[in-house]
Scaffold this motif. Structure first.
Motif, short mmCIF file in Angstrom:
data_model
loop_
_atom_site.label_atom_id
_atom_site.label_comp_id
_atom_site.label_asym_id
_atom_site.label_seq_id
_atom_site.Cartn_x
_atom_site.Cartn_y
_atom_site.Cartn_z
N ALA A 1 156.99 63.23 32.50
CA ALA A 1 155.68 62.74 32.09
C ALA A 1 154.79 62.56 33.31
CB ALA A 1 155.81 61.41 31.34
N ILE A 2 153.49 62.48 33.04
CA ILE A 2 152.48 62.22 34.07
C ILE A 2 151.86 60.86 33.77
CG2 ILE A 2 150.27 62.96 35.04
CD1 ILE A 2 152.62 64.75 35.67
N VAL A 3 151.75 60.01 34.76
CA VAL A 3 151.10 58.71 34.60
C VAL A 3 149.59 58.94 34.57
CG1 VAL A 3 150.76 56.43 35.58
CG2 VAL A 3 152.98 57.54 35.79
N VAL B 1 161.17 57.78 39.22
CA VAL B 1 159.93 58.25 39.82
C VAL B 1 160.30 59.43 40.70
CG1 VAL B 1 157.99 57.67 41.31
CG2 VAL B 1 158.92 55.95 39.78
N LEU B 2 159.68 60.59 40.45
CA LEU B 2 160.03 61.79 41.21
C LEU B 2 159.33 61.79 42.57
CD1 LEU B 2 159.99 64.40 38.35
CD2 LEU B 2 161.93 63.22 39.33
N LYS B 3 159.73 62.67 43.43
CA LYS B 3 159.23 62.81 44.81
C LYS B 3 159.62 61.63 45.69
CE LYS B 3 157.07 66.68 44.14
NZ LYS B 3 157.56 67.92 44.66
N MET B 4 160.70 60.94 45.32
CA MET B 4 161.29 59.88 46.15
C MET B 4 160.31 58.78 46.54
SD MET B 4 164.24 60.84 46.09
CE MET B 4 165.58 60.85 47.22
N LYS B 5 159.43 58.42 45.65
CA LYS B 5 158.52 57.31 45.91
C LYS B 5 159.09 56.05 45.29
CE LYS B 5 154.07 58.22 45.79
NZ LYS B 5 152.78 58.55 45.21
N ARG B 6 158.67 54.91 45.78
CA ARG B 6 159.15 53.66 45.23
C ARG B 6 158.46 53.36 43.90
NH1 ARG B 6 158.28 47.72 47.74
NH2 ARG B 6 159.29 46.60 46.06
N ALA B 7 157.16 53.57 43.86
CA ALA B 7 156.40 53.29 42.64
C ALA B 7 155.44 54.43 42.38
CB ALA B 7 155.63 51.98 42.79
N ALA B 8 155.16 54.68 41.11
CA ALA B 8 154.26 55.77 40.74
C ALA B 8 152.88 55.21 40.41
CB ALA B 8 154.81 56.52 39.53
N SER B 9 151.86 55.99 40.71
CA SER B 9 150.49 55.62 40.34
C SER B 9 149.91 56.77 39.52
CB SER B 9 149.66 55.34 41.59
OG SER B 9 149.58 56.49 42.38
N ILE B 10 148.62 56.74 39.29
CA ILE B 10 147.97 57.75 38.44
C ILE B 10 148.16 59.13 39.05
CG2 ILE B 10 145.78 58.52 37.46
CD1 ILE B 10 144.90 55.60 37.44
N GLY B 11 148.65 60.07 38.23
CA GLY B 11 148.84 61.44 38.66
C GLY B 11 150.24 61.75 39.13
N ASP B 12 151.12 60.76 39.22
CA ASP B 12 152.49 61.01 39.66
C ASP B 12 153.36 61.44 38.49
OD1 ASP B 12 151.94 60.41 42.29
OD2 ASP B 12 152.56 58.32 42.13
N ARG B 13 154.38 62.22 38.81
CA ARG B 13 155.31 62.72 37.81
C ARG B 13 156.52 61.79 37.75
NH1 ARG B 13 156.44 69.06 37.21
NH2 ARG B 13 157.81 68.98 35.42
N ILE B 14 156.92 61.42 36.53
CA ILE B 14 158.05 60.53 36.34
C ILE B 14 158.98 61.11 35.27
CG2 ILE B 14 156.80 58.44 37.03
CD1 ILE B 14 156.48 57.76 34.06
N VAL B 15 160.17 60.56 35.18
CA VAL B 15 161.11 60.92 34.12
C VAL B 15 161.19 59.72 33.19
CG1 VAL B 15 163.47 61.59 33.57
CG2 VAL B 15 162.41 62.39 35.68
N ILE B 16 161.06 59.99 31.87
CA ILE B 16 161.03 58.90 30.89
C ILE B 16 162.06 59.15 29.80
CG2 ILE B 16 158.60 58.33 31.27
CD1 ILE B 16 159.29 59.96 28.08
N VAL B 17 162.38 58.08 29.09
CA VAL B 17 163.19 58.19 27.88
C VAL B 17 162.34 57.63 26.74
CG1 VAL B 17 164.39 55.99 28.25
CG2 VAL B 17 165.41 57.71 26.80
N VAL B 18 162.28 58.34 25.62
CA VAL B 18 161.46 57.93 24.48
C VAL B 18 162.13 56.74 23.80
CG1 VAL B 18 160.47 58.65 22.28
CG2 VAL B 18 160.59 60.27 24.18
N GLN B 19 161.43 55.62 23.70
CA GLN B 19 161.97 54.42 23.09
C GLN B 19 161.56 54.27 21.63
OE1 GLN B 19 164.10 52.20 24.34
NE2 GLN B 19 164.24 53.31 26.26
N LYS B 20 160.35 54.73 21.31
CA LYS B 20 159.83 54.58 19.95
C LYS B 20 159.04 55.83 19.62
CE LYS B 20 157.18 51.28 17.22
NZ LYS B 20 156.33 50.08 17.29
N GLN B 21 159.19 56.33 18.41
CA GLN B 21 158.45 57.54 18.04
C GLN B 21 157.42 57.23 16.97
OE1 GLN B 21 161.74 60.00 16.98
NE2 GLN B 21 161.40 59.72 14.80
N ARG B 22 156.43 58.10 16.91
CA ARG B 22 155.34 57.98 15.95
C ARG B 22 155.69 58.73 14.69
NH1 ARG B 22 151.62 58.72 20.15
NH2 ARG B 22 150.77 56.68 20.44
N SER B 23 155.20 58.24 13.55
CA SER B 23 155.33 59.03 12.32
C SER B 23 153.95 59.56 11.98
CB SER B 23 155.88 58.17 11.19
OG SER B 23 155.04 57.08 10.96
#
Length: 169
Positions: A107-109, A58-80
């Motif tokens: 990503a943005i929540v 979770v960016l901006k040093m927050k403990r938890a992200a809510s709607i509108g927060d920026r996060i870093v993600i890793v793609v686990q499953k992709q779409r065909s």
């Protein structure tokens, strides 16, 4: 005499239990409600090629992200999205996919399963946790969104994401 003291002890214990339950019910809720944190799985609702993502920061040093927060993600499953690419290519990813499994992106929540109280007093709760992939510059990677997004994105300055969404609540 013994019967009276037993009755008094039972009454005293009952009063004590009532006092404890009222104190516990008056306790203030914790100020930080856990929403999106490390290892949270999110649905990706754009057409970038990712289907499921895992939050790794979770960016901006927050403990938890809510709607509108920026996060870093890793793609686990992709779409065909349709037919595979040319058979000479060893890649099994469609040409429409802009991301692959294992890619690390920002990503943005846009939706959280945890309820969010707004300033006007209304409470919003979505059925799942969802995000939209963005570039490091803040531009959405996909060109379409499938699903509803939260109105809090407007307050946080994500108008481009809102313009792609079919509806926002």
């Amino acid at each position: 005499m013994a019967l009276v003291s037993t009755y008094a002890n039972l009454e005293c214990e009952r009063q004590h239990r009532i006092a404890i339950t009222t104190l516990l019910s008056r306790r203030e809720p914790s100020p930080v409600a856990i929403m999106i944190q490390l290892k949270t799985m999110l649905n990706v609702i754009d057409n970038s090629g990712a289907a499921l993502a895992e939050c790794i920061q979770v960016l901006k040093m927050k403990r938890a992200a809510s709607i509108g927060d920026r996060i870093v993600i890793v793609v686990q499953k992709q779409r065909s999205f349709g037919p595979e690419t040319a058979s000479s290519s060893k890649s099994t990813v469609s040409s429409a996919n802009k991301v692959r499994r294992g890619d690390i992106r920002h990503a943005i929540v846009v939706r959280t399963a945890k309820q969010v109280q707004r300033k006007d007093g209304s409470v919003v709760k979505f059925g799942d946790n969802a995000c939209v992939l963005i570039s490091k510059a803040g531009e959405p990677i996909g060109t379409r969104l499938s699903g509803v997004v939260g109105r809090e994105l407007r307050e946080r300055g994500w108008g481009k994401v809102l313009s792609l969404a079919p509806m926002h609540l």
